[in-house]
Design a protein around this motif. Structure first.
Motif, PDB file in Angstrom:
ATOM      1  N   GLN A 265      33.345  41.454  68.873  1.00  0.00           N
ATOM      2  CA  GLN A 265      33.921  40.892  69.916  1.00  0.00           C
ATOM      3  C   GLN A 265      33.765  41.804  71.133  1.00  0.00           C
ATOM      4  N   ALA A 266      33.608  40.804  72.428  1.00  0.00           N
ATOM      5  CA  ALA A 266      33.258  41.360  73.481  1.00  0.00           C
ATOM      6  C   ALA A 266      34.526  41.600  74.368  1.00  0.00           C
TER       7      ALA A 266
ATOM      8  N   VAL B 205      30.685  44.254  76.702  1.00  0.00           N
ATOM      9  CA  VAL B 205      31.276  45.587  76.298  1.00  0.00           C
ATOM     10  C   VAL B 205      31.992  45.359  75.132  1.00  0.00           C
ATOM     11  N   LEU B 206      31.558  45.915  73.829  1.00  0.00           N
ATOM     12  CA  LEU B 206      32.708  45.432  72.791  1.00  0.00           C
ATOM     13  C   LEU B 206      34.101  46.014  73.093  1.00  0.00           C
ATOM     14  N   SER B 207      35.088  45.357  72.733  1.00  0.00           N
ATOM     15  CA  SER B 207      36.417  45.668  72.515  1.00  0.00           C
ATOM     16  C   SER B 207      36.666  46.744  71.382  1.00  0.00           C
ATOM     17  N   LYS B 208      37.682  47.213  71.258  1.00  0.00           N
ATOM     18  CA  LYS B 208      38.015  48.053  70.253  1.00  0.00           C
ATOM     19  C   LYS B 208      38.041  47.536  69.039  1.00  0.00           C
TER      20      LYS B 208
ATOM     21  N   GLN C  44      34.788  45.861  63.793  1.00  0.00           N
ATOM     22  CA  GLN C  44      34.124  44.871  63.131  1.00  0.00           C
ATOM     23  C   GLN C  44      32.682  45.195  62.855  1.00  0.00           C
ATOM     24  N   SER C  45      32.150  45.937  63.886  1.00  0.00           N
ATOM     25  CA  SER C  45      30.870  46.434  63.651  1.00  0.00           C
ATOM     26  C   SER C  45      30.846  47.420  62.527  1.00  0.00           C
ATOM     27  N   GLN C  46      31.571  48.525  62.785  1.00  0.00           N
ATOM     28  CA  GLN C  46      31.674  49.542  61.612  1.00  0.00           C
ATOM     29  C   GLN C  46      31.650  48.856  60.344  1.00  0.00           C
ATOM     30  N   ALA C  47      32.728  47.835  59.982  1.00  0.00           N
ATOM     31  CA  ALA C  47      32.924  47.210  58.849  1.00  0.00           C
ATOM     32  C   ALA C  47      31.694  46.453  58.203  1.00  0.00           C
ATOM     33  N   LEU C  48      30.936  45.938  59.261  1.00  0.00           N
ATOM     34  CA  LEU C  48      29.677  45.421  58.655  1.00  0.00           C
ATOM     35  C   LEU C  48      28.760  46.495  58.264  1.00  0.00           C
TER      36      LEU C  48
ATOM     37  N   GLN D 186      23.308  45.466  71.233  1.00  0.00           N
ATOM     38  CA  GLN D 186      22.603  46.603  71.145  1.00  0.00           C
ATOM     39  C   GLN D 186      23.887  47.558  70.612  1.00  0.00           C
ATOM     40  N   ASP D 187      24.921  47.599  70.984  1.00  0.00           N
ATOM     41  CA  ASP D 187      26.020  48.337  70.690  1.00  0.00           C
ATOM     42  C   ASP D 187      26.648  48.071  69.182  1.00  0.00           C
ATOM     43  N   THR D 188      26.711  46.919  68.855  1.00  0.00           N
ATOM     44  CA  THR D 188      26.807  46.259  67.666  1.00  0.00           C
ATOM     45  C   THR D 188      25.862  46.780  66.590  1.00  0.00           C
ATOM     46  N   ALA D 189      24.681  46.779  66.938  1.00  0.00           N
ATOM     47  CA  ALA D 189      23.551  47.370  66.014  1.00  0.00           C
ATOM     48  C   ALA D 189      23.714  48.663  65.815  1.00  0.00           C
TER      49      ALA D 189
END
Length: 237
Positions: free
Chosen positions: A11-12, A21-24, A29-33, A56-59
């Protein structure tokens, strides 16, 4: 056969001055993936992201979580061909023609965070006009045809470089995934964007490939979020 995972970014910051920018919640969500991939024992041979910060940040966050579980991770490659279409450009170009029919649209665009459902309805109308070509080619906006050609170029380059049996993750965006589904399945642009609005943040769609032959195996998997039993993690924007 190889496996290709198309991952939508977390989520941005919808409605903020800088959307990219990713929200908190997007960070969670990215960590959970990444943790889910580790639990699956999924070994990634290659990872690619577009140049957008949210991609990039999600990755980076997902790969860090994967590495924390003693999984070796590849270097993150960058390919701008997997960037999202220019949503702001679509709004800027197509909003004026919408105003005679939707006189409140300008207020909705200015206060999108407070009027999310109405924003989505109007944005979907503008995207429909965009992929149907209802704007001039010289207005500077990337056309649907140019967008899908760019996405296909990225896919073909990826397949050119892929080796048999590899697991490849592409961190991208909802519109890019819709364009790839259009390319791979032959569905119409309208059908692809109907699916696009259902793509959850950090969900992944699983494609199988052999050479340059690609087929869809799973669409919009959200298991990593559903298993946490935290409904707030299921977001679409």
């Amino acid at each position: 056969m190889g496996n290709l995972y198309l991952i939508r970014h977390g989520q941005a910051s919808f409605g903020a001055s800088d959307y990219d920018v990713l929200s908190k919640l997007g960070v969670r969500q990215s960590q959970a993936l990444g943790e889910h991939f580790a639990q699956l024992g999924l070994h990634l041979d290659r990872c690619i992201a577009g140049t957008l910060r949210r991609q990039q940040d999600t990755a980076r966050i997902a790969l860090d979580a994967l590495q924390a579980h003693d999984q070796a991770i590849p270097t993150l490659d960058t390919d701008p061909d997997f960037n999202e279409f220019d949503a702001e450009g679509v709004i800027r170009t197509l909003l004026p023609d919408l105003l005679p029919h939707e006189p409140h649209a300008l207020d909705v665009m200015r206060n999108a965070r407070e009027q999310r459902s109405e924003f989505q309805r109007l944005f979907a109308l503008m995207v429909q006009r965009w992929h149907e070509g209802e704007h001039t080619a010289d207005d500077g906006l990337e056309t649907w045809q140019a967008f899908t050609a760019r996405i296909d170029r990225g896919l073909q380059r990826l397949l050119d470089q892929a080796q048999e049996g590899q697991n490849i993750a592409v961190f991208t965006s909802g519109g890019s995934i819709a364009a790839l589904l259009h390319r791979v399945t032959g569905m119409t642009p309208a059908q692809a964007f109907t699916l696009n609005w259902q793509i959850v943040n950090t969900s992944f769609s699983h494609l199988k490939f052999q050479g340059h032959a690609v087929s869809l195996s799973t669409f919009n998997s959200q298991a990593h979020l559903r298993l946490l039993r935290a409904p707030e993690l299921i977001t679409y924007r």
